[in-house]
Design a protein around this motif. Structure first.
Motif, PDB file in Angstrom:
ATOM      1  N   GLY A  20      35.535  99.319 -58.399  1.00 34.29           N
ATOM      2  CA  GLY A  20      35.661 100.082 -57.159  1.00 34.29           C
ATOM      3  C   GLY A  20      35.108  99.224 -56.043  1.00 34.29           C
ATOM      4  O   GLY A  20      35.660  98.163 -55.743  1.00 34.29           O
ATOM      5  N   PRO A  21      33.998  99.643 -55.435  1.00 32.74           N
ATOM      6  CA  PRO A  21      33.375  98.786 -54.412  1.00 32.74           C
ATOM      7  C   PRO A  21      32.920  97.453 -55.010  1.00 32.74           C
ATOM      8  O   PRO A  21      32.588  97.364 -56.194  1.00 32.74           O
ATOM      9  N   THR A  22      32.930  96.433 -54.188  1.00 31.16           N
ATOM     10  CA  THR A  22      32.495  95.109 -54.606  1.00 31.16           C
ATOM     11  C   THR A  22      31.273  94.697 -53.800  1.00 31.16           C
ATOM     12  O   THR A  22      31.270  94.794 -52.575  1.00 31.16           O
ATOM     13  N   LEU A  23      30.248  94.264 -54.499  1.00 27.38           N
ATOM     14  CA  LEU A  23      29.065  93.708 -53.861  1.00 27.38           C
ATOM     15  C   LEU A  23      29.358  92.243 -53.554  1.00 27.38           C
ATOM     16  O   LEU A  23      29.744  91.481 -54.437  1.00 27.38           O
ATOM     17  N   VAL A  24      29.208  91.841 -52.294  1.00 25.04           N
ATOM     18  CA  VAL A  24      29.507  90.476 -51.877  1.00 25.04           C
ATOM     19  C   VAL A  24      28.203  89.816 -51.440  1.00 25.04           C
ATOM     20  O   VAL A  24      27.522  90.317 -50.543  1.00 25.04           O
ATOM     21  N   LEU A  25      27.853  88.710 -52.093  1.00 21.48           N
ATOM     22  CA  LEU A  25      26.565  88.069 -51.862  1.00 21.48           C
ATOM     23  C   LEU A  25      26.736  86.639 -51.373  1.00 21.48           C
ATOM     24  O   LEU A  25      27.594  85.909 -51.865  1.00 21.48           O
ATOM     25  N   HIS A  26      25.889  86.275 -50.402  1.00 22.83           N
ATOM     26  CA  HIS A  26      25.803  84.884 -49.953  1.00 22.83           C
ATOM     27  C   HIS A  26      24.319  84.513 -49.963  1.00 22.83           C
ATOM     28  O   HIS A  26      23.465  85.323 -49.589  1.00 22.83           O
ATOM     29  N   PHE A  27      24.013  83.283 -50.366  1.00 22.94           N
ATOM     30  CA  PHE A  27      22.634  82.917 -50.650  1.00 22.94           C
ATOM     31  C   PHE A  27      21.976  82.061 -49.580  1.00 22.94           C
ATOM     32  O   PHE A  27      20.819  81.657 -49.743  1.00 22.94           O
ATOM     33  N   GLY A  28      22.689  81.798 -48.482  1.00 24.65           N
ATOM     34  CA  GLY A  28      22.085  81.077 -47.378  1.00 24.65           C
ATOM     35  C   GLY A  28      21.475  79.764 -47.813  1.00 24.65           C
ATOM     36  O   GLY A  28      22.083  78.983 -48.540  1.00 24.65           O
ATOM     37  N   MET A  29      20.233  79.516 -47.403  1.00 26.20           N
ATOM     38  CA  MET A  29      19.544  78.279 -47.756  1.00 26.20           C
ATOM     39  C   MET A  29      18.576  78.444 -48.917  1.00 26.20           C
ATOM     40  O   MET A  29      18.245  77.474 -49.601  1.00 26.20           O
ATOM     41  N   THR A  30      18.091  79.682 -49.148  1.00 28.88           N
ATOM     42  CA  THR A  30      17.011  79.851 -50.119  1.00 28.88           C
ATOM     43  C   THR A  30      17.261  80.978 -51.113  1.00 28.88           C
ATOM     44  O   THR A  30      16.375  81.315 -51.894  1.00 28.88           O
ATOM     45  N   GLY A  31      18.456  81.558 -51.116  1.00 29.06           N
ATOM     46  CA  GLY A  31      18.719  82.701 -51.979  1.00 29.06           C
ATOM     47  C   GLY A  31      18.959  82.315 -53.429  1.00 29.06           C
ATOM     48  O   GLY A  31      19.330  81.182 -53.751  1.00 29.06           O
ATOM     49  N   GLN A  32      18.757  83.292 -54.307  1.00 33.73           N
ATOM     50  CA  GLN A  32      19.062  83.117 -55.723  1.00 33.73           C
ATOM     51  C   GLN A  32      19.228  84.479 -56.376  1.00 33.73           C
ATOM     52  O   GLN A  32      18.865  85.510 -55.814  1.00 33.73           O
ATOM     53  N   LEU A  33      19.798  84.476 -57.560  1.00 32.19           N
ATOM     54  CA  LEU A  33      19.979  85.688 -58.353  1.00 32.19           C
ATOM     55  C   LEU A  33      19.246  85.494 -59.661  1.00 32.19           C
ATOM     56  O   LEU A  33      19.440  84.481 -60.346  1.00 32.19           O
ATOM     57  N   VAL A  34      18.408  86.465 -60.007  1.00 25.18           N
ATOM     58  CA  VAL A  34      17.517  86.338 -61.156  1.00 25.18           C
ATOM     59  C   VAL A  34      17.680  87.542 -62.070  1.00 25.18           C
ATOM     60  O   VAL A  34      17.791  88.678 -61.593  1.00 25.18           O
ATOM     61  N   CYS A  35      17.690  87.306 -63.361  1.00 24.47           N
ATOM     62  CA  CYS A  35      17.698  88.391 -64.341  1.00 24.47           C
ATOM     63  C   CYS A  35      16.274  88.607 -64.836  1.00 24.47           C
ATOM     64  O   CYS A  35      15.615  87.677 -65.306  1.00 24.47           O
ATOM     65  N   ALA A  36      15.792  89.825 -64.703  1.00 22.48           N
ATOM     66  CA  ALA A  36      14.419  90.139 -65.091  1.00 22.48           C
ATOM     67  C   ALA A  36      14.409  91.458 -65.868  1.00 22.48           C
ATOM     68  O   ALA A  36      15.456  92.062 -66.124  1.00 22.48           O
ATOM     69  N   ARG A  37      13.216  91.890 -66.245  1.00 19.22           N
ATOM     70  CA  ARG A  37      13.031  93.214 -66.831  1.00 19.22           C
ATOM     71  C   ARG A  37      12.471  94.142 -65.756  1.00 19.22           C
ATOM     72  O   ARG A  37      11.725  93.686 -64.872  1.00 19.22           O
ATOM     73  N   PRO A  38      12.807  95.429 -65.811  1.00 19.17           N
ATOM     74  CA  PRO A  38      12.343  96.344 -64.765  1.00 19.17           C
ATOM     75  C   PRO A  38      10.833  96.379 -64.577  1.00 19.17           C
ATOM     76  O   PRO A  38      10.342  96.647 -63.474  1.00 19.17           O
ATOM     77  N   ASP A  39      10.073  96.099 -65.647  1.00 18.32           N
ATOM     78  CA  ASP A  39       8.614  96.145 -65.523  1.00 18.32           C
ATOM     79  C   ASP A  39       7.997  94.786 -65.201  1.00 18.32           C
ATOM     80  O   ASP A  39       6.768  94.658 -65.132  1.00 18.32           O
ATOM     81  N   ASP A  40       8.819  93.747 -64.986  1.00 16.94           N
ATOM     82  CA  ASP A  40       8.285  92.455 -64.563  1.00 16.94           C
ATOM     83  C   ASP A  40       7.704  92.558 -63.158  1.00 16.94           C
ATOM     84  O   ASP A  40       8.218  93.310 -62.313  1.00 16.94           O
ATOM     85  N   ALA A  41       6.653  91.819 -62.904  1.00 14.79           N
ATOM     86  CA  ALA A  41       6.045  91.832 -61.567  1.00 14.79           C
ATOM     87  C   ALA A  41       7.057  91.343 -60.534  1.00 14.79           C
ATOM     88  O   ALA A  41       7.842  90.433 -60.800  1.00 14.79           O
ATOM     89  N   TYR A  42       7.024  91.962 -59.361  1.00 14.64           N
ATOM     90  CA  TYR A  42       7.912  91.546 -58.284  1.00 14.64           C
ATOM     91  C   TYR A  42       7.448  90.231 -57.687  1.00 14.64           C
ATOM     92  O   TYR A  42       6.256  89.960 -57.586  1.00 14.64           O
ATOM     93  N   GLU A  43       8.412  89.422 -57.279  1.00 14.68           N
ATOM     94  CA  GLU A  43       8.122  88.243 -56.475  1.00 14.68           C
ATOM     95  C   GLU A  43       8.109  88.656 -55.005  1.00 14.68           C
ATOM     96  O   GLU A  43       8.734  89.647 -54.617  1.00 14.68           O
TER      97      GLU A  43
END
Length: 262
Positions: free
Chosen positions: A67-90
């Motif tokens: 359905g809807p599409t999430l469109v992402l751009h990472f600029g100069m410092t962006g990234q996508l990370v896989c974590a666990r929900p209880d991992d500490a936030y950065e």
């Protein structure tokens, strides 16, 4: 700065972390990375849906849901990370997508120069990317040569112009030009047919290797592995590398190996 190989790596992260999983919760920790969509609208559009096969075009990542599409751009410092929900936030985790019971996809970005858009359907996603040229990994040689011969700026300017060719940034452009033996300031329209073909071949080889590495690798045999040295030398001929600016971008090249043009 994330370039095509990095974003292809993020596509693989999204695929392995979230494909087929239900988006249980969207937590927007910084609405400053959202473009044209509210926090409420983002949640309503995505929660309860499943991520399907993600796609990449140039430096853009499209997270499809059927359905809807999430469109992402990472600029100069962006990234996508896989974590666990209880991992500490950065500190720079901006938007968190909890998928399934035990995974969380995190859009992390320090400088927030780009961010996240929401496309309602496929045609809306196409409109968001309508100023992008052909993807550098997918472009065929004829289309590539046509894009170069039609422009009058320097060859580096054309390679990094996302409306001409999508996906190449500063590091890749310098690496490809060094491998092809072409000076960055050479006018694209002045390249010979042999120059354009050599450039296309080196672009393909460089991209394949960089995608396998997940980034533009700073290997000792690559220009990238030398450009940040205090007194950098060419990994091919040993000559001192030169630093200059082309179209406002810091540019590194070898005057001996890339001695064509003015």
């Amino acid at each position: 700065m994330p370039e095509l190989p990095d974003v292809e790596g993020f596509r693989k992260v999204l695929r392995s972390c979230a494909k087929g999983r239900v988006i249980r919760h969207v937590d927007v920790r910084d609405a400053g990375v959202l473009h044209g969509v509210s926090v409420r609208r983002l949640r309503e559009a995505l929660e309860g849906r499943r991520f399907t096969e993600p796609e990449r075009h140039g430096k853009w990542l499209l997270a499809r849901t059927g359905g809807p599409t999430l469109v992402l751009h990472f600029g100069m410092t962006g990234q996508l990370v896989c974590a666990r929900p209880d991992d500490a936030y950065e500190a720079h985790d901006r938007v968190l997508f909890t998928v399934g019971a035990d995974r969380q996809l995190r859009y992390r970005d320090q400088r927030k120069l780009q961010g996240i858009w929401l496309a309602d359907d496929a045609s809306d996603a196409e409109r968001l990317l309508d100023r992008q040229g052909p993807d550098a990994m997918a472009v065929d040689r004829e289309e590539f040569e046509s894009a170069l011969s039609a422009r009058h700026g320097s060859v580096k300017t054309v390679l990094t112009d996302q409306s001409a060719l999508a996906g190449l940034g500063n590091l890749l452009a310098d690496e490809i030009l060094w491998r092809a033996g072409l000076r960055p300031t050479t006018r694209a329209s002045d390249l010979t047919e042999a120059d354009r073909r050599r450039l296309y071949t080196q672009m393909r080889h460089t991209l394949r290797s960089a995608v396998s590495a997940g980034r533009v690798p700073p290997r000792d045999s690559w220009l990238t592995g030398h450009r940040d040295h205090p007194d950098p030398t060419c990994p091919r001929c040993g000559s001192p590398l030169r630093r200059s600016r082309v179209a406002g971008r810091g540019t590194v090249w070898c005057p001996r190996c890339q001695g064509n043009g003015s």
